[in-house]
Design an enzyme around this catalytic site. Structure first.
Site, PDB file in Angstrom:
ATOM      1  CE  LYS A  52      -4.399  -1.433   0.355  1.00 40.15           C
ATOM      2  NZ  LYS A  52      -5.507  -0.959  -0.503  1.00 40.15           N
ATOM      3  CB  SER A 309      -0.761  -8.107  -0.835  1.00 39.33           C
ATOM      4  OG  SER A 309      -1.581  -8.897   0.002  1.00 39.33           O
TER       5      SER A 309
END
Length: 324
Positions: A52, A309
């Site tokens: 992110k 991720s």
């Protein structure tokens, strides 16, 4: 709708230089055989623990100095908020993050630790509260995924995979990417399909939050209520639907979306801890879970790349999963 260009991704890469980690491609001899091999892209190694940071920093750096002075607000289940808070510290922007009451406490604490203001609300009120704060205080809204600047930052994961596999002298057949709101897979798929048109890009999400798969297969965006998506252990994948901009990219670039079970997610968190010695949160494990458990659902091919991720997991939960 305008789709992401390679120029957008290259511009994001320049902004992210010396800010984000160029995460390696990790070989996994424990998971390979004569028919296929696995490479991991461990975005859990970013300073904020997830991919992110790429999108958050790119979007914040694209704002004018005056806009950053006004401050920004975002809704987040945790990782986007943590990344935005960190980027705000680097760029001198005040950050407010609206989180659901179901957010993992380890992620909420991390957002506060980075100096951001946190507002906890019921999951169904995330969007309305974010808009209200923007209107009341003049904040700039930085969406977690439905934004081209965010997607361009996430797209640098894809451009790095292309460059790194080329240096290794291999061509990836399939790249597996977690999909929730769709920002990561949109950027990765846009980058790879423009750089390597023959690659298959496959999204992965939990069976208990399979709105993206249903959306792709039906041809229109489908929304699942939070009472359903909230059942999955993958707390970063509880979005009710993919974003409008990500869905356009998914329809253009993504070959398929498959799902994995809760048991498969848990098993993969433990396997990655034991075999690759990396700490992975459940959301970050889904792509590898598909490789390990759903091979029959995937395209054929020898070289598979799985994007890990994120790794922001409560230590107690990690210990329970690894212990079995």
């Amino acid at each position: 709708m305008t789709l992401l260009s390679l120029a957008d991704i290259h511009a994001a890469a320049r902004r992210l230089d010396d800010v984000t980690v160029r995460t390696p491609l990790m070989p996994c001899p424990w998971a390979g055989d004569a028919a296929r091999s696995l490479l991991l892209k461990p975005e859990n190694l970013q300073v904020t623990g997830s991919f992110k940071l790429r999108g958050a920093y790119n979007r914040l750096a694209s704002l004018s100095a005056e806009e950053r002075r006004r401050g920004v607000v975002a809704q987040s289940s945790g990782n986007h908020g943590k990344a935005l808070a960190y980027a705000g510290r680097l760029l001198g922007a005040e950050v407010t993050v609206v989180v659901p009451g179901t957010a993992a406490q380890v992620k909420v604490d991390a957002i506060r630790h980075q100096g951001a203001t946190v507002r906890e609300v019921p999951a169904a009120e995330l969007a309305t509260t974010t808009r209200m704060l923007a209107e009341e205080y003049g904040y700039i809204v930085v969406p977690p995924f439905d934004d081209l600047g965010i997607i361009a930052g996430q797209g640098t994961v894809g451009s790095e995979i292309f460059e790194q596999t080329a240096r290794l002298g291999v061509v990836p057949d399939t790249v597996l990417v977690p999909v929730s709101g769709g920002g990561l897979i949109s950027g990765v798929a846009a980058a790879l399909k423009q750089l390597l048109p023959g690659v298959r890009v496959v999204g992965v999400e939990p069976e208990l939050a399979a709105d993206a798969r249903q959306s792709l297969h039906s041809g229109h965006r489908v929304s699942w209520p939070t009472r359903l998506t909230g059942r999955t252990i993958a707390d970063g994948m509880r979005s009710s639907s993919v974003g409008t901009i990500p869905f356009a990219h998914i329809q253009e670039y993504v070959d398929d979306i498959v799902t994995v079970s809760e048991d498969e997610i848990r098993d993969t968190v433990a396997v990655l801890a034991r075999e690759s010695h990396i700490v992975v949160e459940p959301s970050g494990a889904v792509a590898t879970a598909a490789y390990l458990h759903r091979g029959d659902d995937l395209p054929s091919g020898k070289v598979h790349v799985c994007v890990v991720s994120g790794g922001n997991i409560d230590s107690g939960l990690l210990a329970r999963i690894v212990a079995g």
